[in-house]
Design an enzyme around this catalytic site. Structure first.
Site, PDB file in Angstrom:
ATOM      1  N   LYS A  54     -14.638   8.697  -3.459  1.00 13.63           N
ATOM      2  CA  LYS A  54     -16.074   8.849  -2.679  1.00 13.63           C
ATOM      3  C   LYS A  54     -16.447  10.241  -3.128  1.00 13.63           C
ATOM      4  O   LYS A  54     -17.628  10.421  -3.086  1.00 13.63           O
ATOM      5  CB  LYS A  54     -15.660   8.846  -1.233  1.00 13.63           C
ATOM      6  CG  LYS A  54     -15.219   7.194  -1.045  1.00 13.63           C
ATOM      7  CD  LYS A  54     -14.651   7.059   0.625  1.00 13.63           C
ATOM      8  CE  LYS A  54     -13.901   5.963   0.666  1.00 13.63           C
ATOM      9  NZ  LYS A  54     -13.266   5.979   1.958  1.00 13.63           N
ATOM     10  N   HIS A  63       0.718  -1.316  -0.164  1.00 11.95           N
ATOM     11  CA  HIS A  63      -0.003   0.068   0.075  1.00 11.95           C
ATOM     12  C   HIS A  63       0.791   1.306   0.165  1.00 11.95           C
ATOM     13  O   HIS A  63       0.335   2.233   0.492  1.00 11.95           O
ATOM     14  CB  HIS A  63      -0.858   0.147   1.171  1.00 11.95           C
ATOM     15  CG  HIS A  63      -1.949  -1.069   1.217  1.00 11.95           C
ATOM     16  ND1 HIS A  63      -3.484  -0.655   0.659  1.00 11.95           N
ATOM     17  CD2 HIS A  63      -2.051  -2.355   1.437  1.00 11.95           C
ATOM     18  CE1 HIS A  63      -4.002  -1.815   0.897  1.00 11.95           C
ATOM     19  NE2 HIS A  63      -3.401  -2.642   1.200  1.00 11.95           N
ATOM     20  N   THR A 102      -8.524   7.006  -1.769  1.00 12.07           N
ATOM     21  CA  THR A 102      -9.832   6.369  -1.928  1.00 12.07           C
ATOM     22  C   THR A 102     -10.753   7.388  -1.863  1.00 12.07           C
ATOM     23  O   THR A 102     -12.029   7.418  -2.094  1.00 12.07           O
ATOM     24  CB  THR A 102     -10.263   5.211  -1.018  1.00 12.07           C
ATOM     25  OG1 THR A 102      -9.510   5.673   0.183  1.00 12.07           O
ATOM     26  CG2 THR A 102      -9.502   3.911  -1.550  1.00 12.07           C
ATOM     27  N   LYS A 134       0.722  14.758   1.072  1.00  2.59           N
ATOM     28  CA  LYS A 134      -0.625  15.168   0.693  1.00  2.59           C
ATOM     29  C   LYS A 134      -0.930  16.745   0.349  1.00  2.59           C
ATOM     30  O   LYS A 134      -1.867  16.923  -0.250  1.00  2.59           O
ATOM     31  CB  LYS A 134      -1.584  14.742   1.568  1.00  2.59           C
ATOM     32  CG  LYS A 134      -1.700  13.017   1.991  1.00  2.59           C
ATOM     33  CD  LYS A 134      -2.764  12.741   2.810  1.00  2.59           C
ATOM     34  CE  LYS A 134      -2.645  11.086   3.005  1.00  2.59           C
ATOM     35  NZ  LYS A 134      -3.252  10.459   2.094  1.00  2.59           N
ATOM     36  N   LYS A 175      -8.374  14.029   4.569  1.00  7.13           N
ATOM     37  CA  LYS A 175      -7.664  12.995   4.635  1.00  7.13           C
ATOM     38  C   LYS A 175      -6.748  13.349   5.722  1.00  7.13           C
ATOM     39  O   LYS A 175      -6.856  14.226   6.437  1.00  7.13           O
ATOM     40  CB  LYS A 175      -6.896  12.837   3.241  1.00  7.13           C
ATOM     41  CG  LYS A 175      -6.323  14.095   2.887  1.00  7.13           C
ATOM     42  CD  LYS A 175      -5.663  14.216   1.622  1.00  7.13           C
ATOM     43  CE  LYS A 175      -6.502  14.056   0.375  1.00  7.13           C
ATOM     44  NZ  LYS A 175      -6.405  12.959  -0.716  1.00  7.13           N
ATOM     45  N   ARG A 176      -5.732  12.151   5.925  1.00 10.25           N
ATOM     46  CA  ARG A 176      -4.557  12.315   6.859  1.00 10.25           C
ATOM     47  C   ARG A 176      -3.827  13.502   6.447  1.00 10.25           C
ATOM     48  O   ARG A 176      -3.754  13.944   5.454  1.00 10.25           O
ATOM     49  CB  ARG A 176      -3.996  11.105   7.161  1.00 10.25           C
ATOM     50  CG  ARG A 176      -4.762   9.955   7.886  1.00 10.25           C
ATOM     51  CD  ARG A 176      -4.932  10.262   9.285  1.00 10.25           C
ATOM     52  NE  ARG A 176      -3.814  10.465  10.147  1.00 10.25           N
ATOM     53  CZ  ARG A 176      -3.547   9.434  11.043  1.00 10.25           C
ATOM     54  NH1 ARG A 176      -4.192   8.449  11.184  1.00 10.25           N
ATOM     55  NH2 ARG A 176      -2.534   9.504  11.596  1.00 10.25           N
TER      56      ARG A 176
HETATM   57  N1  CR6 Z   1      -2.082   5.689   3.752  1.00 11.27           N
HETATM   58  C1  CR6 Z   1      -2.016   4.840   0.830  1.00 11.27           C
HETATM   59  O1  CR6 Z   1      -1.474   5.698   1.425  1.00 11.27           O
HETATM   60  C2  CR6 Z   1      -4.179   4.101  -0.354  1.00 11.27           C
HETATM   61  C3  CR6 Z   1      -4.617   3.081   1.147  1.00 11.27           C
HETATM   62  C4  CR6 Z   1      -5.337   2.076   0.815  1.00 11.27           C
HETATM   63  C5  CR6 Z   1      -2.396   3.963   2.250  1.00 11.27           C
HETATM   64  C6  CR6 Z   1      -2.999   5.296   0.153  1.00 11.27           C
HETATM   65  O2  CR6 Z   1      -2.987   6.048  -1.049  1.00 11.27           O
HETATM   66  O3  CR6 Z   1      -5.305   4.445  -1.098  1.00 11.27           O
HETATM   67  O4  CR6 Z   1      -3.247   2.837   1.740  1.00 11.27           O
HETATM   68  N2  CR6 Z   1      -1.116   3.123   2.687  1.00 11.27           N
HETATM   69  O5  CR6 Z   1      -4.780   1.315  -0.314  1.00 11.27           O
HETATM   70  C7  CR6 Z   1      -0.867   2.814   3.736  1.00 11.27           C
HETATM   71  O6  CR6 Z   1      -1.722   2.695   4.727  1.00 11.27           O
HETATM   72  C8  CR6 Z   1       0.299   2.052   3.863  1.00 11.27           C
HETATM   73  C9  CR6 Z   1      -2.964   4.785   3.137  1.00 11.27           C
HETATM   74  O7  CR6 Z   1      -3.917   4.619   3.665  1.00 11.27           O
END
Ligand code: CR6
Length: 838
Positions: free
Chosen positions: A676, A373, A672, A570, A564-565
C-alpha cells in the site's frame, strides 16, 4: 447510470425519486431518510443522524444490484466461493461504496448544496474493526476483488460486538478501550433472523446401530447456541455484482434451557442465556499468536458450523443434491481459525445427512483449501485434547478416525518411519496431547498455499515439510495483494487523478496498466506535479498530527513511516535505534548537516504482550526527548499516531516518503502494508522478507533500499550460536544508542524501565536487531542522500508506482480462481422488471 424505476407485482415503484442519482434526487432522498428513517429534523439532528441519512441513501442505491445479483446466482445455481475467516477488517463503507457506485461527485455536490461537507460526514463513520491487522484486511481486499471480478462469493465470519480495541496513549503507554462500534447502529447490515441456525456444544455422544444395520452416532450436547446472520452488501467497482458478507451473531436458543425455565429457575436460565451470547462478544486481539482459550475455539466452531449449515440450506433451496456439494462451493480457510470445518463438514454429511465416510471425505477434500499465513511457532493453533473433547466430543472422534486413516496412508508411502508418523499425526503426543489444527487443515484440503514466494518455500522446507513430501501436488504460492480502489482511488484522489490524466482510468481494474507511467518518470513537469501532490498529503497529515499530538512537524522533512502491529519480529525498535543514533550524532555535532526527518509510527500491541507495549513506551519516550530538544532544531521529529486503523491508514499511506519494512528475514509471511505504501509512491527500506522480495524484483533492485541478513543467513547464524553482545561491544554507535536507553536518559532517570528490552537485545536478540543494525544504518544513509536530490527521488517513486501492478488483489484472486477454486465470473444483468426474479 441506468434508470432505477422498477416494476414489481404489476406496479411501477421505487422510481427515480427513491434511487436515482441526479443531484436533486439525491438531496430529496437524503432529507427523506433524515425525516422518515432517523426521525429527525435539522434543528435537532446530530452529525451522526446526517451520516446515517447519507448512508441509507447510498445503501438504497446498492440494493437493486444486491437483489439482482442474488437472483442471478439463484437462477443459475452458480458455483460459489465461500471465504471463511475469523476476521474481516472492512474499514469505513460509505466512501468505498460511493467510489464503487461511481457517484462520489454527484453526492459531493448534493451534500454541499445542502450545506454539508462530504468529508466531514465520511469522517463520522465508525469503522467495523473486526480484525487485527494484515490477515483480516486481506480478507476484506479479497471480497472487494471477488465482487469486482464478478465472481459469486460469500464471506463468512463473526459479527463481534466489540472489534479490535481502541488504543489510547497515556503517559506514553498504550491503554485499551472497548470498541463499541455498534453503539449508534450499523446502516450497512441487514439482519436475517429467518436464516438462523443452531450450533451444538459440549455434552457426549451415543453410538448405536439403526434398523438398516448402519452404525450411527447421536451427539447429545450440553448447550445449543443460535447463530443469526447479518448481511452486508459488497459491491464491486463499477459493476453490477454485489456479493454478501455474512457475519454471525450468537444468541441463546429458546429451546435449550426449557428445563431451567420449567423448573422455575428463571434467573438461572436467563443467566445461561447471557453466557451463550458471549460467543460473539469480542474479537481476540492477538495478531500472529494463538491464545488457546476455550471461548476462542467456541467462536471457531460457532461461525464454521453456522456457515456450513447455511451452505446446506442454499443447496436445498436451489434443489441441488448433496453429493454435488464440492461442485457448488469452493471453501477457502483463511488460516487455521476455520480449520475445524474439516471435521464439521464430515459430521454434517455423515451424522446429519447419512452419507458414508468415503463419499463424505471425497467431498470434504474437494471442497476445502487452506491458506497458511505464518511461520511463527506461537501462532500455530493447537488445542489440548481435554479442552477439545469437552467442547467438541463428536469432532474429536471424527478427527481420530481421519487420523487413523491418514496415518495408514503415510505408512504405505513411507514404510517403517515411525518418526514421520508422529511428526505428521493430527495429534501431538510429545507431551500433553494436542490437536494440531494446521495438520487437520492440510489433510482435509486439496490445496494449501502460502502468501508470498519466500513464505511458501519456507513452509515447504520447514513448518509443513512432511506434508509437502506427502502431498507435493497440494502446495502452491499465492502472493498477497491489495485493492487499488480503497488504497488509491479512495484514499489518494489527487494521485489517482494525476495518473488517470496520463494513462486513462483502466488501471484501477487492470493495475498492470501502471507500466504506462514509466516514460513519465523522467518528465520534469510530471515530477513536479507528483511532488506537489505528495507535499499536500504530507501537509494534511501534519495538520492531523498537530491536532492529535500537539506536535508540529515539517511537511518538507522526509516522512518515514512504520505503521503495522507492534511486534518484536517487525522490529520497530530497530527503527528507534536509528533515531537514537541520529540524535546522538546531532548532540555530538550540533551543526551536522542531516536530511530533516520525521519518524512516524502507528500500530497496536496485543494487550498481553509486554515487550510490544514497552516498545510503544520507548517510541514515545524517545519522541518526548527528541522533539523538545532545542539543539535538534526541527531536524528530527518522532510521532506515535494513536489508534491506527483502516481509516487512519488511508490518511497515512499517501503521505509517506519512506516505507519501513524491516522485519527479520523469514518472519513476515508477506506483509501488505508494504504494497500500500509503494502504491502511493513511497520508497521502501526493507529486508529480504515476505513480499518485500517480490516488490524489489518488480520495481528493480536499484529502486529499493535493501539491508540486512537473508533468511538463510539468519538461520545459519542462529545455528552457529549467535552472540549479540559481540555486536554491542564492537560497534560504538550501537553501544552508545543502547547505553543511552539504559542510562535513563529517555526515562527521567529510570534505569530499569527499558531494561527488559535492552537486556533481551544484548543477551538474546531473538530477532537479530544487533546483527542487522550496521547494515540498516548504512541503508538509511543512502536514503537520506537520495532525498537531497528531489528529482532523482521522485523519479524512483514514479517507477515504483509504475511497477506495482502485480500487487493488486485482483491478480491474487485471479490466481486462486485459476489454480484452486476453478470458478468463472458471472455476468449480472440488471433488469428493471423484478417480476423476472420470481
Ligand atoms: N499477521 C502475516 O504475519 C501477512 C498477513 C496476511 C499475517 C502477514 O505477513 O501479510 O497475515 N499472519 O497474509 C497472520 O495473521 C497469522 C498477519 O496479518
Amino acid at each position: 447510470m441506468q434508470s432505477n424505476s422498477v416494476t414489481l407485482m404489476g406496479q411501477v415503484c421505487s422510481e427515480d425519486t427513491r434511487t436515482g442519482v441526479l443531484v436533486e434526487t439525491l438531496k430529496r432522498s437524503f432529507l427523506n431518510n433524515l425525516f422518515y428513517v432517523q426521525g429527525k429534523f435539522p434543528g435537532i439532528a446530530t452529525q451522526n443522524d446526517y451520516y446515517m441519512a447519507l448512508a441509507y441513501m447510498v445503501r438504497d442505491r446498492l440494493l437493486h444490484r444486491w437483489i439482482g445479483t442474488a437472483a442471478t446466482y439463484t437462477k443459475q445455481q452458480t458455483r460459489t466461493v465461500a471465504y471463511l475467516s475469523a476476521e474481516f477488517l472492512m474499514g469505513p463503507q460509505l466512501g468505498n461504496n460511493l467510489i464503487n457506485l461511481g457517484i462520489y461527485d454527484q453526492v459531493n455536490q448534493a451534500m454541499s448544496e445542502l450545506g454539508f461537507n462530504l468529508e466531514d460526514l465520511l469522517e463520522q463513520e465508525e469503522e467495523p474493526g473486526l480484525g487485527n491487522g494484515g490477515l483480516g484486511r486481506l480478507a476484506a481486499c479479497y471480497l472487494d476483488s471477488m465482487a469486482t471480478l464478478g465472481l459469486a462469493s460469500i464471506g463468512y465470519g463473526i459479527r463481534y460486538e466489540f472489534g479490535i480495541f481502541d488504543q489510547d496513549i497515556r503517559d506514553g503507554w498504550q491503554v485499551e478501550r472497548t470498541d463499541k462500534w455498534l453503539r449508534y447502529g450499523n446502516p450497512w447490515e441487514v439482519e436475517r433472523p429467518e436464516w438462523s441456525v443452531e450450533v451444538k456444544l459440549g455434552g457426549h455422544t451415543e453410538h448405536y446401530v439403526d434398523q438398516t444395520g448402519r452404525g450411527r452416532v447421536n451427539w447429545i450436547p450440553y448447550e445449543v447456541v443460535q447463530g443469526i446472520p447479518f448481511d452486508t452488501p459488497i459491491l464491486g467497482y463499477r459493476t453490477n455484482t454485489a456479493n454478501t458478507l455474512r457475519l454471525w451473531t450468537a444468541q441463546a436458543s429458546e429451546s435449550f434451557d426449557f428445563d431451567a425455565f420449567n423448573s422455575g429457575d428463571y434467573l438461572g436460565a436467563v443467566y445461561e442465556k447471557m453466557a451463550s451470547e458471549n460467543v460473539s462478544k469480542v474479537l481476540y486481539p492477538n495478531d500472529d499468536v494463538s491464545q488457546g482459550k476455550r471461548l476462542r475455539l467456541t467462536q471457531q466452531i460457532f461461525f464454521v458450523s453456522c456457515s456450513l449449515q447455511d451452505m446446506f440450506r442454499i443447496m436445498k433451496a436451489q434443489e441441488i443434491p448433496l453429493h454435488q456439494f464440492a461442485d457448488k462451493f469452493a471453501i477457502q480457510l483463511n488460516d487455521t481459525h476455520p480449520a475445524i470445518a474439516v471435521a464439521e463438514l464430515m459430521r454434517l454429511l455423515i451424522d446429519e445427512h447419512s452419507m458414508d465416510w468415503d463419499e463424505a471425505w471425497g467431498i470434504t477434500q474437494r471442497t476445502l483449501s487452506y491458506t497458511n499465513h505464518t511461520l511463527l511457532p506461537e501462532a500455530l493453533e493447537r488445542w489440548p485434547i481435554d479442552l477439545f473433547g469437552n467442547l467438541l466430543p463428536r469432532h474429536l472422534e471424527i478427527i481420530y478416525e481421519i487420523n487413523h486413516r491418514f496415518l495408514d496412508e503415510v505408512r504405505i508411502k513411507f514404510p517403517d518411519d515411525e518418526d514421520r508418523i508422529s511428526r505428521l499425526s493430527l495429534i501431538d503426543e510429545s507431551g500433553e496431547r494436542y490437536v494440531r489444527m494446521a495438520h487437520l487443515a492440510c489433510v482435509g484440503s486439496h490445496a494449501i498455499n502460502g502468501v508470498a514466494e519466500l513464505h511458501t518455500q519456507l513452509l515447504k522446507q520447514d513448518v509443513l515439510r512432511d506434508f509437502a513430501e506427502m502431498y507435493p501436488h497440494k502446495f502452491s504460492n499465492k502472493t498477497n495483494g491489495v485493492t487499488p480502489r480503497r488504497f488509491i482511488a479512495l484514499s489518494n484522489p489527487p494521485l489517482t487523478q494525476l495518473i488517470t490524466d496520463k494513462i486513462g482510468d483502466r488501471w484501477l481494474t487492470q493495475l498492470e496498466d501502471l507500466r504506462q507511467l514509466e516514460p513519465y518518470a523522467e518528465d520534469l513537469e510530471f515530477q513536479h506535479q507528483w511532488q506537489s501532490i505528495k507535499r499536500a498529503t504530507k501537509a494534511s497529515l501534519a495538520a492531523y498530527i498537530y491536532k492529535q499530538n500537539g506536535i508540529s512537524v515539517n511537511p518538507d522533512s522526509m516522512f518515514g513511516i512504520q505503521a503495522k502491529r507492534i511486534h518484536e519480529y517487525k522490529r520497530q525498535h530497530l527503527n528507534v535505534l536509528y533515531i537514537i543514533t541520529l540524535y546522538n550524532r546531532l548532540k555530538a555535532n550540533p551543526d551536522l548537516d542531516i536530511t530533516p526527518r520525521t519518524f512516524l509510527f502507528g500500530g497496536k500491541a496485543a494487550p498481553g504482550y509486554f515487550m510490544a507495549k514497552l516498545m510503544i513506551k520507548l517510541i514515545n519516550s524517545v519522541g518526548e526527548v527528541v522533539n523538545r530538544d532545542p539543539e535538534v532544531r526541527d531536524r528530527l521529529k518522532v510521532v506515535f499516531l494513536k489508534d491506527y486503523n483502516v481509516k487512519l491508514a488511508q490518511r497515512v499511506y499517501p503521505a509517506a516518503d519512506l516505507s519501513e519494512q524491516i522485519s527479520t528475514a523469514g518472519k513476515e509471511a508477506s506483509g501488505t502494508g508494504n504494497m500500500k505504501f509503494a502504491l502511493n509512491g513511497a520508497l521502501t527500506i526493507g529486508t529480504l522478507d515476505g513480499a518485500n522480495i517480490e516488490i524489489r524484483e518488480e520495481v528493480g533492485a536499484e529502486n529499493f533500499f535493501l539491508f540486512g541478513l537473508t533468511a538463510q543467513e539468519v538461520y545459519d547464524l542462529r545455528g552457529q550460536g549467535y552472540c549479540p553482545r559481540d555486536y554491542y561491544d564492537s560497534n560504538p554507535e550501537l553501544k552508545l544508542a543502547l547505553d543511552r536507553i539504559n542510562s535513563g536518559f529517555f526515562s527521567h532517570g529510570d534505569t530499569d524501565l527499558f531494561k527488559p528490552l535492552t537486556d533481551s537485545l544484548i543477551y538474546h536478540d531473538p530477532f537479530f536487531l544487533l546483527a542487522d543494525y550496521q547494515s540498516y544504518i548504512e541503508a538509511q544513509e543512502r536514503v537520506s542522500q537520495l532525498y537531497q536530490d528531489q528529482s532523482a527521488w521522485t523519479r524512483m517513486a514514479i517507477l515504483n508506482v509504475a511497477r506495482m501492478g502485480k500487487f493488486s488483489s485482483d491478480r491474487s484472486i485471479q490466481d486462486y480462481c485459476d489454480e484452486i477454486w476453478h470458478v468463472d465470473p458471472v455476468k449480472i444483468e440488471l433488469s428493471n422488471n423484478l417480476e423476472e426474479f420470481f
